[in-house]
Design a protein around this motif. Structure first.
Motif, PDB file in Angstrom:
ATOM      1  N   ARG A   1       0.816  -1.223   0.000  1.00 42.67           N
ATOM      2  CA  ARG A   1       0.000   0.000   0.000  1.00 42.67           C
ATOM      3  C   ARG A   1       0.849   1.272   0.000  1.00 42.67           C
ATOM      4  NH1 ARG A   1      -3.191  -1.389   5.261  1.00 42.67           N
ATOM      5  NH2 ARG A   1      -1.009  -1.827   5.726  1.00 42.67           N
ATOM      6  N   LEU A   2       2.125   1.150   0.374  1.00 42.51           N
ATOM      7  CA  LEU A   2       3.007   2.320   0.446  1.00 42.51           C
ATOM      8  C   LEU A   2       3.808   2.539  -0.832  1.00 42.51           C
ATOM      9  CD1 LEU A   2       4.360   1.941   4.099  1.00 42.51           C
ATOM     10  CD2 LEU A   2       2.388   3.279   3.281  1.00 42.51           C
ATOM     11  N   VAL A   3       3.596   1.699  -1.833  1.00 42.62           N
ATOM     12  CA  VAL A   3       4.352   1.813  -3.083  1.00 42.62           C
ATOM     13  C   VAL A   3       3.820   2.985  -3.915  1.00 42.62           C
ATOM     14  CG1 VAL A   3       4.910   0.699  -5.278  1.00 42.62           C
ATOM     15  CG2 VAL A   3       4.958  -0.623  -3.144  1.00 42.62           C
ATOM     16  N   VAL A   4       4.717   3.928  -4.211  1.00 44.45           N
ATOM     17  CA  VAL A   4       4.396   5.076  -5.056  1.00 44.45           C
ATOM     18  C   VAL A   4       5.486   5.178  -6.120  1.00 44.45           C
ATOM     19  CG1 VAL A   4       4.095   7.584  -5.144  1.00 44.45           C
ATOM     20  CG2 VAL A   4       3.267   6.302  -3.155  1.00 44.45           C
ATOM     21  N   PRO A   5       5.127   5.072  -7.393  1.00 43.17           N
ATOM     22  CA  PRO A   5       6.146   5.169  -8.435  1.00 43.17           C
ATOM     23  C   PRO A   5       6.833   6.544  -8.445  1.00 43.17           C
ATOM     24  CG  PRO A   5       4.135   4.223  -9.310  1.00 43.17           C
ATOM     25  CD  PRO A   5       3.807   4.741  -7.934  1.00 43.17           C
ATOM     26  N   VAL A   6       8.102   6.556  -8.790  1.00 39.57           N
ATOM     27  CA  VAL A   6       8.820   7.794  -9.052  1.00 39.57           C
ATOM     28  C   VAL A   6       8.149   8.431 -10.268  1.00 39.57           C
ATOM     29  CG1 VAL A   6      11.038   8.682  -9.898  1.00 39.57           C
ATOM     30  CG2 VAL A   6      10.999   6.985  -8.064  1.00 39.57           C
ATOM     31  N   PRO A   7       7.968   9.745 -10.271  1.00 38.44           N
ATOM     32  CA  PRO A   7       7.333  10.368 -11.437  1.00 38.44           C
ATOM     33  C   PRO A   7       8.039   9.966 -12.747  1.00 38.44           C
ATOM     34  CG  PRO A   7       7.525  11.961  -9.670  1.00 38.44           C
ATOM     35  CD  PRO A   7       8.278  10.728  -9.224  1.00 38.44           C
ATOM     36  N   GLY A   8       7.239   9.522 -13.692  1.00 36.88           N
ATOM     37  CA  GLY A   8       7.755   9.143 -15.006  1.00 36.88           C
ATOM     38  C   GLY A   8       8.267   7.716 -15.107  1.00 36.88           C
ATOM     39  N   ALA A   9       8.255   6.964 -13.994  1.00 37.97           N
ATOM     40  CA  ALA A   9       8.831   5.615 -14.018  1.00 37.97           C
ATOM     41  C   ALA A   9       8.075   4.698 -14.968  1.00 37.97           C
ATOM     42  CB  ALA A   9       8.861   5.021 -12.616  1.00 37.97           C
ATOM     43  N   ARG A  10       6.762   4.703 -14.900  1.00 40.79           N
ATOM     44  CA  ARG A  10       5.987   3.798 -15.758  1.00 40.79           C
ATOM     45  C   ARG A  10       6.262   4.079 -17.228  1.00 40.79           C
ATOM     46  NH1 ARG A  10       2.289   0.042 -15.368  1.00 40.79           N
ATOM     47  NH2 ARG A  10       0.834  -0.295 -17.066  1.00 40.79           N
ATOM     48  N   ARG A  11       6.269   5.344 -17.581  1.00 44.85           N
ATOM     49  CA  ARG A  11       6.514   5.723 -18.984  1.00 44.85           C
ATOM     50  C   ARG A  11       7.926   5.322 -19.407  1.00 44.85           C
ATOM     51  NH1 ARG A  11       5.747   5.478 -23.718  1.00 44.85           N
ATOM     52  NH2 ARG A  11       6.303   7.191 -25.065  1.00 44.85           N
ATOM     53  N   ALA A  12       8.907   5.516 -18.556  1.00 43.62           N
ATOM     54  CA  ALA A  12      10.286   5.150 -18.898  1.00 43.62           C
ATOM     55  C   ALA A  12      10.403   3.644 -19.120  1.00 43.62           C
ATOM     56  CB  ALA A  12      11.244   5.602 -17.794  1.00 43.62           C
ATOM     57  N   VAL A  13       9.775   2.860 -18.259  1.00 41.28           N
ATOM     58  CA  VAL A  13       9.819   1.401 -18.404  1.00 41.28           C
ATOM     59  C   VAL A  13       9.081   0.980 -19.677  1.00 41.28           C
ATOM     60  CG1 VAL A  13       9.078  -0.783 -17.356  1.00 41.28           C
ATOM     61  CG2 VAL A  13      10.169   0.977 -15.947  1.00 41.28           C
ATOM     62  N   GLU A  14       7.943   1.617 -19.955  1.00 34.60           N
ATOM     63  CA  GLU A  14       7.206   1.308 -21.184  1.00 34.60           C
ATOM     64  C   GLU A  14       8.062   1.581 -22.423  1.00 34.60           C
ATOM     65  OE1 GLU A  14       3.728   3.779 -20.821  1.00 34.60           O
ATOM     66  OE2 GLU A  14       2.611   2.244 -19.708  1.00 34.60           O
ATOM     67  N   ARG A  15       8.799   2.680 -22.408  1.00 38.25           N
ATOM     68  CA  ARG A  15       9.662   3.021 -23.552  1.00 38.25           C
ATOM     69  C   ARG A  15      10.766   1.990 -23.728  1.00 38.25           C
ATOM     70  NH1 ARG A  15      12.395   7.195 -22.804  1.00 38.25           N
ATOM     71  NH2 ARG A  15      12.984   7.428 -24.962  1.00 38.25           N
ATOM     72  N   ALA A  16      11.348   1.536 -22.620  1.00 37.71           N
ATOM     73  CA  ALA A  16      12.394   0.511 -22.698  1.00 37.71           C
ATOM     74  C   ALA A  16      11.823  -0.790 -23.243  1.00 37.71           C
ATOM     75  CB  ALA A  16      13.022   0.296 -21.318  1.00 37.71           C
ATOM     76  N   ARG A  17      10.632  -1.144 -22.789  1.00 36.95           N
ATOM     77  CA  ARG A  17       9.981  -2.365 -23.275  1.00 36.95           C
ATOM     78  C   ARG A  17       9.671  -2.238 -24.767  1.00 36.95           C
ATOM     79  NH1 ARG A  17       5.772  -2.071 -20.573  1.00 36.95           N
ATOM     80  NH2 ARG A  17       6.632  -2.942 -18.666  1.00 36.95           N
TER      81      ARG A  17
END
Length: 188
Positions: free
Chosen positions: A31-47
């Motif tokens: 419940r305490l997990v908060v992504p670093v801003p932009g993390a999801r997008r950066a990982v999506e770009r790498a994928r």
């Protein structure tokens, strides 16, 4: 300094805390997990670039008896859901004094990730926020990119071969160094 262009980069390994998600010391609560801003997008770009993706994370909370491995795994599953998915997770549950081979700055998790991904360690780049992350990469034969935070020590920045201001910039450097050869057709 940019990443070495003479390597066939095929995968990208991330540190977890303060790299992909906001660091909550010894966090084992999903419940305490908060992504670093932009993390999801950066990982999506790498994928999307066709890179194999993984996480290599020291989690001494287990050795300290503050959480179980199951709690850490549940927290990692939440990170995977919010930022991933990742092809491989490597977790060191040991404490600094345990003298294990996996705890960063030792290379064990990077070598394990390489084996599980089916690529040589030289084909990987590790992105993290502290010197231990890039030292583990170096010790394994991989490349490292440091993304400093306010907690990163100046000497860690000075020691890193490649430094990026943000996670997005680090991923840009990796994608640029990997070139078009990373694109895989077996990914959706």
């Amino acid at each position: 300094m940019p990443l070495a262009p003479d390597r066939a980069i095929r995968g990208l390994l991330f540190d977890r805390d303060d790299t992909l998600v906001v660091d909550v010391p010894y966090n084992a609560d999903p419940r305490l997990v908060v992504p670093v801003p932009g993390a999801r997008r950066a990982v999506e770009r790498a994928r999307a670039a066709g890179l194999l993706l993984g996480v290599v994370t020291n989690q001494s909370v287990v050795a300290k008896g503050l959480a179980t491995r199951e709690q850490v795994d549940a927290t990692n599953a939440r990170v995977d859901a919010l930022v991933g998915p990742f092809d491989v997770w490597c977790v060191c549950p040991h404490d600094a004094g345990d003298d294990c081979a996996c705890r960063k700055p030792r290379p064990g998790m990077v070598l394990d990730a390489a084996e599980r991904l089916g690529v040589p360690p030289e084909a990987l780049v590790v992105v993290g926020d502290i010197g231990a992350d890039v030292q583990a990469a170096r010790a394994a034969g991989a490349q490292g990119v440091l993304v400093p935070t306010p907690r990163t020590r100046p000497e860690e920045v000075d020691d890193a071969e490649t430094v990026a201001a943000t996670l997005a910039e680090a991923v840009d450097l990796v994608i640029a160094a990997a070139g078009p050869s990373t694109v895989r057709t077996d990914r959706t």
